[in-house]
Design a protein around this motif. Structure first.
Motif, PDB file in Angstrom:
ATOM      1  N   PHE A 224       0.828  -1.203   0.000  1.00  0.00           N
ATOM      2  CA  PHE A 224       0.000   0.000   0.000  1.00  0.00           C
ATOM      3  C   PHE A 224       0.865   1.257   0.000  1.00  0.00           C
ATOM      4  O   PHE A 224       0.594   2.210  -0.744  1.00  0.00           O
ATOM      5  CB  PHE A 224      -0.916  -0.005   1.227  1.00  0.00           C
ATOM      6  CG  PHE A 224      -1.814   1.204   1.314  1.00  0.00           C
ATOM      7  CD1 PHE A 224      -2.913   1.323   0.483  1.00  0.00           C
ATOM      8  CD2 PHE A 224      -1.545   2.226   2.217  1.00  0.00           C
ATOM      9  CE1 PHE A 224      -3.746   2.439   0.551  1.00  0.00           C
ATOM     10  CE2 PHE A 224      -2.360   3.337   2.295  1.00  0.00           C
ATOM     11  CZ  PHE A 224      -3.466   3.450   1.466  1.00  0.00           C
ATOM     12  N   SER A 225       1.917   1.249   0.810  1.00  0.00           N
ATOM     13  CA  SER A 225       2.819   2.401   0.870  1.00  0.00           C
ATOM     14  C   SER A 225       3.494   2.643  -0.477  1.00  0.00           C
ATOM     15  O   SER A 225       3.548   3.775  -0.971  1.00  0.00           O
ATOM     16  CB  SER A 225       3.879   2.171   1.956  1.00  0.00           C
ATOM     17  OG  SER A 225       4.792   3.239   2.006  1.00  0.00           O
ATOM     18  N   GLY A 226       3.991   1.573  -1.088  1.00  0.00           N
ATOM     19  CA  GLY A 226       4.621   1.706  -2.404  1.00  0.00           C
ATOM     20  C   GLY A 226       3.644   2.134  -3.473  1.00  0.00           C
ATOM     21  O   GLY A 226       3.958   2.946  -4.342  1.00  0.00           O
ATOM     22  N   LEU A 227       2.405   1.596  -3.396  1.00  0.00           N
ATOM     23  CA  LEU A 227       1.381   1.935  -4.381  1.00  0.00           C
ATOM     24  C   LEU A 227       1.004   3.408  -4.296  1.00  0.00           C
ATOM     25  O   LEU A 227       0.885   4.090  -5.322  1.00  0.00           O
ATOM     26  CB  LEU A 227       0.144   1.061  -4.152  1.00  0.00           C
ATOM     27  CG  LEU A 227      -1.061   1.331  -5.062  1.00  0.00           C
ATOM     28  CD1 LEU A 227      -0.718   1.059  -6.514  1.00  0.00           C
ATOM     29  CD2 LEU A 227      -2.258   0.481  -4.628  1.00  0.00           C
ATOM     30  N   MET A 228       0.801   3.922  -3.082  1.00  0.00           N
ATOM     31  CA  MET A 228       0.414   5.329  -2.912  1.00  0.00           C
ATOM     32  C   MET A 228       1.518   6.264  -3.434  1.00  0.00           C
ATOM     33  O   MET A 228       1.228   7.305  -4.024  1.00  0.00           O
ATOM     34  CB  MET A 228       0.129   5.631  -1.436  1.00  0.00           C
ATOM     35  CG  MET A 228      -1.123   4.974  -0.886  1.00  0.00           C
ATOM     36  SD  MET A 228      -2.640   5.423  -1.778  1.00  0.00           S
ATOM     37  CE  MET A 228      -2.895   3.961  -2.789  1.00  0.00           C
ATOM     38  N   LYS A 229       2.761   5.877  -3.209  1.00  0.00           N
ATOM     39  CA  LYS A 229       3.863   6.698  -3.720  1.00  0.00           C
ATOM     40  C   LYS A 229       3.958   6.613  -5.241  1.00  0.00           C
ATOM     41  O   LYS A 229       4.259   7.601  -5.913  1.00  0.00           O
ATOM     42  CB  LYS A 229       5.190   6.257  -3.110  1.00  0.00           C
ATOM     43  CG  LYS A 229       5.359   6.537  -1.624  1.00  0.00           C
ATOM     44  CD  LYS A 229       6.778   6.205  -1.198  1.00  0.00           C
ATOM     45  CE  LYS A 229       6.979   6.369   0.299  1.00  0.00           C
ATOM     46  NZ  LYS A 229       6.369   5.269   1.064  1.00  0.00           N
ATOM     47  N   SER A 230       3.697   5.427  -5.798  1.00  0.00           N
ATOM     48  CA  SER A 230       3.835   5.254  -7.244  1.00  0.00           C
ATOM     49  C   SER A 230       2.679   5.885  -8.020  1.00  0.00           C
ATOM     50  O   SER A 230       2.790   6.086  -9.219  1.00  0.00           O
ATOM     51  CB  SER A 230       3.953   3.763  -7.605  1.00  0.00           C
ATOM     52  OG  SER A 230       2.811   3.046  -7.193  1.00  0.00           O
ATOM     53  N   ILE A 231       1.572   6.217  -7.339  1.00  0.00           N
ATOM     54  CA  ILE A 231       0.504   6.964  -7.993  1.00  0.00           C
ATOM     55  C   ILE A 231       1.007   8.346  -8.399  1.00  0.00           C
ATOM     56  O   ILE A 231       0.625   8.892  -9.429  1.00  0.00           O
ATOM     57  CB  ILE A 231      -0.729   7.080  -7.066  1.00  0.00           C
ATOM     58  CG1 ILE A 231      -1.463   5.735  -7.024  1.00  0.00           C
ATOM     59  CG2 ILE A 231      -1.685   8.179  -7.531  1.00  0.00           C
ATOM     60  CD1 ILE A 231      -2.618   5.691  -6.048  1.00  0.00           C
ATOM     61  N   ASP A 232       1.897   8.906  -7.567  1.00  0.00           N
ATOM     62  CA  ASP A 232       2.443  10.242  -7.828  1.00  0.00           C
ATOM     63  C   ASP A 232       3.958  10.233  -7.637  1.00  0.00           C
ATOM     64  O   ASP A 232       4.475  10.778  -6.652  1.00  0.00           O
ATOM     65  CB  ASP A 232       1.782  11.253  -6.882  1.00  0.00           C
ATOM     66  CG  ASP A 232       2.183  12.688  -7.178  1.00  0.00           C
ATOM     67  OD1 ASP A 232       2.873  12.911  -8.191  1.00  0.00           O
ATOM     68  OD2 ASP A 232       1.819  13.585  -6.393  1.00  0.00           O
ATOM     69  N   PRO A 233       4.698   9.604  -8.568  1.00  0.00           N
ATOM     70  CA  PRO A 233       6.154   9.515  -8.410  1.00  0.00           C
ATOM     71  C   PRO A 233       6.841  10.879  -8.353  1.00  0.00           C
ATOM     72  O   PRO A 233       7.833  11.047  -7.642  1.00  0.00           O
ATOM     73  CB  PRO A 233       6.603   8.737  -9.664  1.00  0.00           C
ATOM     74  CG  PRO A 233       5.374   8.072 -10.174  1.00  0.00           C
ATOM     75  CD  PRO A 233       4.239   8.957  -9.807  1.00  0.00           C
ATOM     76  N   VAL A 234       6.306  11.859  -9.086  1.00  0.00           N
ATOM     77  CA  VAL A 234       6.906  13.198  -9.084  1.00  0.00           C
ATOM     78  C   VAL A 234       6.740  13.837  -7.708  1.00  0.00           C
ATOM     79  O   VAL A 234       7.656  14.473  -7.178  1.00  0.00           O
ATOM     80  CB  VAL A 234       6.285  14.089 -10.174  1.00  0.00           C
ATOM     81  CG1 VAL A 234       6.836  15.505 -10.098  1.00  0.00           C
ATOM     82  CG2 VAL A 234       6.554  13.503 -11.562  1.00  0.00           C
ATOM     83  N   GLY A 235       5.562  13.651  -7.092  1.00  0.00           N
ATOM     84  CA  GLY A 235       5.344  14.165  -5.745  1.00  0.00           C
ATOM     85  C   GLY A 235       6.266  13.518  -4.733  1.00  0.00           C
ATOM     86  O   GLY A 235       6.801  14.191  -3.841  1.00  0.00           O
ATOM     87  N   THR A 236       6.477  12.203  -4.868  1.00  0.00           N
ATOM     88  CA  THR A 236       7.409  11.500  -3.990  1.00  0.00           C
ATOM     89  C   THR A 236       8.827  12.021  -4.199  1.00  0.00           C
ATOM     90  O   THR A 236       9.596  12.171  -3.244  1.00  0.00           O
ATOM     91  CB  THR A 236       7.354   9.981  -4.256  1.00  0.00           C
ATOM     92  OG1 THR A 236       6.013   9.518  -4.081  1.00  0.00           O
ATOM     93  CG2 THR A 236       8.261   9.224  -3.302  1.00  0.00           C
ATOM     94  N   ALA A 237       9.173  12.319  -5.448  1.00  0.00           N
ATOM     95  CA  ALA A 237      10.504  12.872  -5.750  1.00  0.00           C
ATOM     96  C   ALA A 237      10.695  14.227  -5.068  1.00  0.00           C
ATOM     97  O   ALA A 237      11.785  14.528  -4.567  1.00  0.00           O
ATOM     98  CB  ALA A 237      10.680  13.006  -7.259  1.00  0.00           C
ATOM     99  N   ILE A 238       9.645  15.038  -5.040  1.00  0.00           N
ATOM    100  CA  ILE A 238       9.719  16.341  -4.363  1.00  0.00           C
ATOM    101  C   ILE A 238       9.986  16.138  -2.871  1.00  0.00           C
ATOM    102  O   ILE A 238      10.801  16.829  -2.264  1.00  0.00           O
ATOM    103  CB  ILE A 238       8.420  17.141  -4.580  1.00  0.00           C
ATOM    104  CG1 ILE A 238       8.296  17.536  -6.061  1.00  0.00           C
ATOM    105  CG2 ILE A 238       8.391  18.390  -3.702  1.00  0.00           C
ATOM    106  CD1 ILE A 238       6.947  18.120  -6.434  1.00  0.00           C
ATOM    107  N   LYS A 239       9.290  15.166  -2.271  1.00  0.00           N
ATOM    108  CA  LYS A 239       9.489  14.871  -0.852  1.00  0.00           C
ATOM    109  C   LYS A 239      10.908  14.361  -0.590  1.00  0.00           C
ATOM    110  O   LYS A 239      11.542  14.741   0.413  1.00  0.00           O
ATOM    111  CB  LYS A 239       8.451  13.846  -0.394  1.00  0.00           C
ATOM    112  CG  LYS A 239       8.555  13.439   1.066  1.00  0.00           C
ATOM    113  CD  LYS A 239       8.413  14.613   2.004  1.00  0.00           C
ATOM    114  CE  LYS A 239       7.031  15.215   1.968  1.00  0.00           C
ATOM    115  NZ  LYS A 239       6.869  16.306   2.964  1.00  0.00           N
ATOM    116  N   ILE A 240      11.419  13.526  -1.486  1.00  0.00           N
ATOM    117  CA  ILE A 240      12.796  13.037  -1.350  1.00  0.00           C
ATOM    118  C   ILE A 240      13.784  14.202  -1.428  1.00  0.00           C
ATOM    119  O   ILE A 240      14.767  14.257  -0.678  1.00  0.00           O
ATOM    120  CB  ILE A 240      13.106  11.979  -2.438  1.00  0.00           C
ATOM    121  CG1 ILE A 240      12.346  10.685  -2.117  1.00  0.00           C
ATOM    122  CG2 ILE A 240      14.600  11.703  -2.541  1.00  0.00           C
ATOM    123  CD1 ILE A 240      12.408   9.636  -3.204  1.00  0.00           C
TER     124      ILE A 240
END
Length: 419
Positions: free
Chosen positions: A24-40
């Motif tokens: 679930f955690s990976g799926l939620m992040k992969s819905i918005d990879p660009v948003g996850t990249a911003i957080k990283i």
């Protein structure tokens, strides 16, 4: 015997729970990879590490994929000796990291579940403590793990999962996220988004004065009674309720004269196509030229750059071809659309469609937008066109895994009966 059976049930239950949380955690992040990249990128910055958006995006996809595949491996019971060690090492590291974030608060939220579920740093830490406890149980009970498929089947299932989730990440990068968890989603009203929803704060202002070495605290209404012998020392503010801003308060389109164009767009009855470019210099000029050449409607531009960008000869000719040009905060632009450029279709102050630059050009090439039509049909590019292939892959993947596990279980029961 009963103890062993109970231990099997407990371990299998924890195995499924932990695996599902990772997936679930990976799926939620992969819905918005660009948003996850911003957080990283925010994490890197908090530790004084400089990176760029491309590197952050690679880390984002790698993290999404790693979490998802680890979750699948745990659910399937693939190689418990290796999987348990990886899960334990990961949760130990993440628990320490979230403890640091909880204490020092370098980022507003951990981004564990992307923008889908935002939880406090404190809640994140305790969530990881619970997950770490579960992984410790799995670590010391590897012999009681449930195996959904045989060893070879599990390996193929993991490989299939990698293919499916890589495809899903790519689809969400090429197009916009399949689910939009941000305020600027299709259907949002611009005036409501930018002006309502905020809460006024409540504060008590106090003032500290000193006389003959003695300090006293006074409220605003008491200041008129003080004589000149009292000396001001400092002021203090007691927060009763923090003020909050409207969700879309940062969506400000500034014209060259300094005025805000949001209100004009909000009350404009006709359809408006707004091209949002977080960074114009990262877009090929021919991409913008193609949009301007093929779109029969006038295009407006909102960019995260200053007017100095038009000094670049590559973009100079494009300046006069847009119907109007606005300046928009770069971070806000990336929040509104996860592509550079992205397209907002606005009608009567409402966002009626949202496209990546790639999808907008595809729509133009297909002739969906033409000068003969009285208006535009929404959506211009359906989600099935964007994600249909990935959806079919996911459905086939889940179906094959479920059928494989059920068939294996039937064969095991059959063998036991024959013995």
């Amino acid at each position: 015997m009963q103890w062993i059976k109970s231990k099997n049930i407990l371990t299998s239950s924890i195995q499924i729970v932990v695996g599902l949380v990772f997936v679930f955690s990976g799926l939620m992040k992969s819905i918005d990879p660009v948003g996850t990249a911003i957080k990283i990128g925010e994490y890197f910055s908090s530790f004084g590490i400089h990176s760029n958006s491309s590197v952050d995006l690679v880390f984002s996809v790698a993290l999404n994929l790693f979490e998802t595949l680890l979750g699948i491996a745990i659910i399937l019971g693939l190689k418990p000796k290796i999987t348990r060690s990886i899960a334990f090492a990961l949760m130990s590291a993440m628990t320490l990291l979230t403890l640091y974030i909880y204490i020092f608060n370098p980022v507003a939220d951990c981004g564990c579940f992307g923008d889908a579920i935002i939880i406090s740093n404190k809640a994140t830490f305790w969530k990881n403590v619970v997950l770490l406890s579960f992984t410790i149980i799995l670590f010391y009970n590897k012999d009681y793990w449930y195996h959904w498929l045989n060893e070879k089947g599990n390996a193929f299932a993991l490989l299939g999962g990698a293919i499916v989730f890589i495809s899903f990440n790519i689809a969400n990068i090429r197009h916009l996220p399949i689910i939009d968890f941000r305020p600027y989603k299709v259907g949002s009203d611009l005036m409501e988004l930018t002006t309502t929803g905020g809460i006024e704060g409540e504060y008590i202002y106090k003032f500290v004065y000193q006389k003959d070495g003695v300090e006293k605290v006074y409220g605003i209404e008491e200041l008129g009674n003080l004589d000149s012998t009292w000396v001001f020392v400092r002021d203090e503010i007691e927060v009763i309720k923090e003020a909050t801003r409207p969700l879309g308060a940062d969506f400000v389109l500034i014209r060259e004269d300094g005025s805000n164009a949001i209100e004009d767009l909000a009350y404009q009855g006709k359809e408006t196509i707004l091209v949002i470019a977080p960074d114009l210099t990262e877009i090929q000029p021919k991409t913008l030229s193609e949009m301007l050449d093929k779109c029969p409607y006038p295009l407006l531009l909102a960019m995260g750059n200053t007017a100095d960008v038009w000094q670049d000869q590559r973009y100079k000719e494009l300046e006069k071809r847009f119907a109007e040009i606005y300046f928009l905060d770069k971070t806000t632009a990336t929040t509104i659309v996860r592509s550079n450029p992205g397209i907002l279709l606005i009608k009567s102050g409402r966002i009626v469609d949202k496209l990546s630059g790639n999808d907008f050009i595809s729509v133009l090439n297909k002739g969906v937008i033409n000068s003969n039509s009285t208006g535009l049909n929404y959506p211009l590019y359906s989600k099935f066109n964007k994600f249909g292939f990935v959806g079919i892959l996911v459905a086939l993947y889940v179906l094959v895994i479920l059928c494989g596990g059920i068939i294996r279980r039937i064969m095991i029961v059959k063998c036991k009966k024959e013995k």
